[in-house]
Design a protein around this motif. Sequence first.
Motif, PDB file in Angstrom:
ATOM      1  N   VAL A 267       4.286   5.285   2.612  1.00  0.00           N
ATOM      2  CA  VAL A 267       3.917   6.702   2.693  1.00  0.00           C
ATOM      3  C   VAL A 267       4.916   7.553   1.906  1.00  0.00           C
ATOM      4  O   VAL A 267       4.535   8.456   1.153  1.00  0.00           O
ATOM      5  CB  VAL A 267       3.850   7.151   4.167  1.00  0.00           C
ATOM      6  CG1 VAL A 267       3.677   8.669   4.252  1.00  0.00           C
ATOM      7  CG2 VAL A 267       2.702   6.456   4.881  1.00  0.00           C
ATOM      8  N   VAL A 268       6.215   7.255   2.076  1.00  0.00           N
ATOM      9  CA  VAL A 268       7.252   7.978   1.337  1.00  0.00           C
ATOM     10  C   VAL A 268       7.084   7.743  -0.170  1.00  0.00           C
ATOM     11  O   VAL A 268       7.189   8.684  -0.973  1.00  0.00           O
ATOM     12  CB  VAL A 268       8.655   7.535   1.797  1.00  0.00           C
ATOM     13  CG1 VAL A 268       9.730   8.154   0.914  1.00  0.00           C
ATOM     14  CG2 VAL A 268       8.879   7.911   3.248  1.00  0.00           C
ATOM     15  N   GLY A 269       6.802   6.496  -0.548  1.00  0.00           N
ATOM     16  CA  GLY A 269       6.625   6.176  -1.959  1.00  0.00           C
ATOM     17  C   GLY A 269       5.469   6.935  -2.578  1.00  0.00           C
ATOM     18  O   GLY A 269       5.589   7.475  -3.688  1.00  0.00           O
ATOM     19  N   LEU A 270       4.336   6.998  -1.876  1.00  0.00           N
ATOM     20  CA  LEU A 270       3.179   7.730  -2.391  1.00  0.00           C
ATOM     21  C   LEU A 270       3.477   9.222  -2.498  1.00  0.00           C
ATOM     22  O   LEU A 270       3.043   9.883  -3.452  1.00  0.00           O
ATOM     23  CB  LEU A 270       1.969   7.497  -1.490  1.00  0.00           C
ATOM     24  CG  LEU A 270       1.309   6.117  -1.592  1.00  0.00           C
ATOM     25  CD1 LEU A 270       0.272   5.942  -0.490  1.00  0.00           C
ATOM     26  CD2 LEU A 270       0.670   5.916  -2.962  1.00  0.00           C
ATOM     27  N   ALA A 271       4.236   9.751  -1.535  1.00  0.00           N
ATOM     28  CA  ALA A 271       4.586  11.172  -1.563  1.00  0.00           C
ATOM     29  C   ALA A 271       5.483  11.492  -2.758  1.00  0.00           C
ATOM     30  O   ALA A 271       5.259  12.471  -3.480  1.00  0.00           O
ATOM     31  CB  ALA A 271       5.267  11.569  -0.257  1.00  0.00           C
ATOM     32  N   VAL A 272       6.513  10.665  -2.969  1.00  0.00           N
ATOM     33  CA  VAL A 272       7.426  10.884  -4.099  1.00  0.00           C
ATOM     34  C   VAL A 272       6.679  10.714  -5.421  1.00  0.00           C
ATOM     35  O   VAL A 272       6.869  11.491  -6.369  1.00  0.00           O
ATOM     36  CB  VAL A 272       8.625   9.917  -4.023  1.00  0.00           C
ATOM     37  CG1 VAL A 272       9.498  10.036  -5.268  1.00  0.00           C
ATOM     38  CG2 VAL A 272       9.446  10.192  -2.778  1.00  0.00           C
ATOM     39  N   PHE A 273       5.822   9.706  -5.493  1.00  0.00           N
ATOM     40  CA  PHE A 273       5.020   9.465  -6.698  1.00  0.00           C
ATOM     41  C   PHE A 273       4.158  10.682  -7.012  1.00  0.00           C
ATOM     42  O   PHE A 273       4.125  11.162  -8.154  1.00  0.00           O
ATOM     43  CB  PHE A 273       4.148   8.234  -6.458  1.00  0.00           C
ATOM     44  CG  PHE A 273       3.298   7.829  -7.632  1.00  0.00           C
ATOM     45  CD1 PHE A 273       3.762   6.926  -8.570  1.00  0.00           C
ATOM     46  CD2 PHE A 273       2.018   8.347  -7.778  1.00  0.00           C
ATOM     47  CE1 PHE A 273       2.971   6.556  -9.658  1.00  0.00           C
ATOM     48  CE2 PHE A 273       1.224   7.985  -8.852  1.00  0.00           C
ATOM     49  CZ  PHE A 273       1.704   7.085  -9.794  1.00  0.00           C
TER      50      PHE A 273
END
Length: 291
Positions: A267-273
Motif C-alpha cells: 500500500v505504501v509502495g503504491l502511494a509513493v509510486f
Amino acid sequence: MQAQQLLMVCQTFAGPGVIQAYPTSLLSAARIFLRYRGLLWELTKRDFAGRYKGSFLGLAWSLFNPLLMLSIYTFVFGVAFKARWGTPSEDSNANFAIVLFSGLIIHGLFAECLVRSPTLITSNVNYVKKVVFPLEILPLVSLGSALGHFLVSLVVLIAFCAIVGTGLHSSGILLPIVLLPMLLIVVGLSWFFASLGVYLRDFAQVIGIVSTILLFLAPIFYPISSLPPVYQKLLIFNPITLPVVQVRGLLLWGERINWGAWAISMVVGLAVFNLGFVWFQKTRKGFADVL
C-alpha cells in the motif's frame, strides 16, 4: 544517439499520435509504459552496457564490483570486528559473508536508483528540449539497469553458496513478490528526485548522504533483533528494512513471507509510486525553461 534518431525511435514505438498531454493517473502510467515498452527495453540495454563501454574488462566489472565489496565488508566486520549473526549456523566467516551480501545487494539495488535519480533529467537535456520523448520512463530505465546489476550479484551469491556448501531454499522463487513494494517505492522516489534535481542542483549531493544513512540504518550488518524494541520500530520506516529481512528469510532460512507486513508495504509502495508520478507530471512543464 542523436536527437533526430531518438525522435524516429519514439515515433516507431509509440505509433501515430505521440502523447502530448501529461496524464497523472495510475492507469495512464501503465498505458505509457506499455506503449513505450520497446523503447524502454532498448534504452535499458544501452544504459547497462554503456557503463562499461571502452573498458578493457567490459561487463566483467559488473562481477568484480560486488565480489570486491563482499570481500572488504566481510574482512572488516567478520574478521576485524569478529561480528556474528548470533546463530550457530552463521558462526563462520563464509556464512556471515552470505548473510551480509544478501543484504548488501538489496541496498545496492535501491541506492543505485536513488543516487542516479536527481540527474536523470539534467543529464539528458536533449530529451527535454529537442525530442518528443516520454521523460517519465527514465526512472524505469535506471531501475532496469540496476536490476541487471542486482541479478549479476544474485548469481555471485548463488555461486558462492554452492562453493561453500550452503544451500539456498526453494522459497527464493518468491523473491520478485517480496521486492515489488520496494521497487514501486524506488520508482516513485525517482520521479520526485528527478524533478527536484532540475530545480535544486545540490540535491544530488544530499541523496548520496541519504543512501549511506539508509545502509547503516538497515539490518544489513546486524540482525534487527539485536536492537532494543524502540529502535526496531524506527528501522521499519527504512524502505529497505523489510525487503532485506524477508529476502534473507526466503533465500537463506526458508521462512514464509509475512503477508501482513508485505500488504502494508505494498500500500505504501503504491502511494509513493502514484504521488511521485503525479509530482513529476505536474512539474515537468518547467524543465525546458530551467535547462
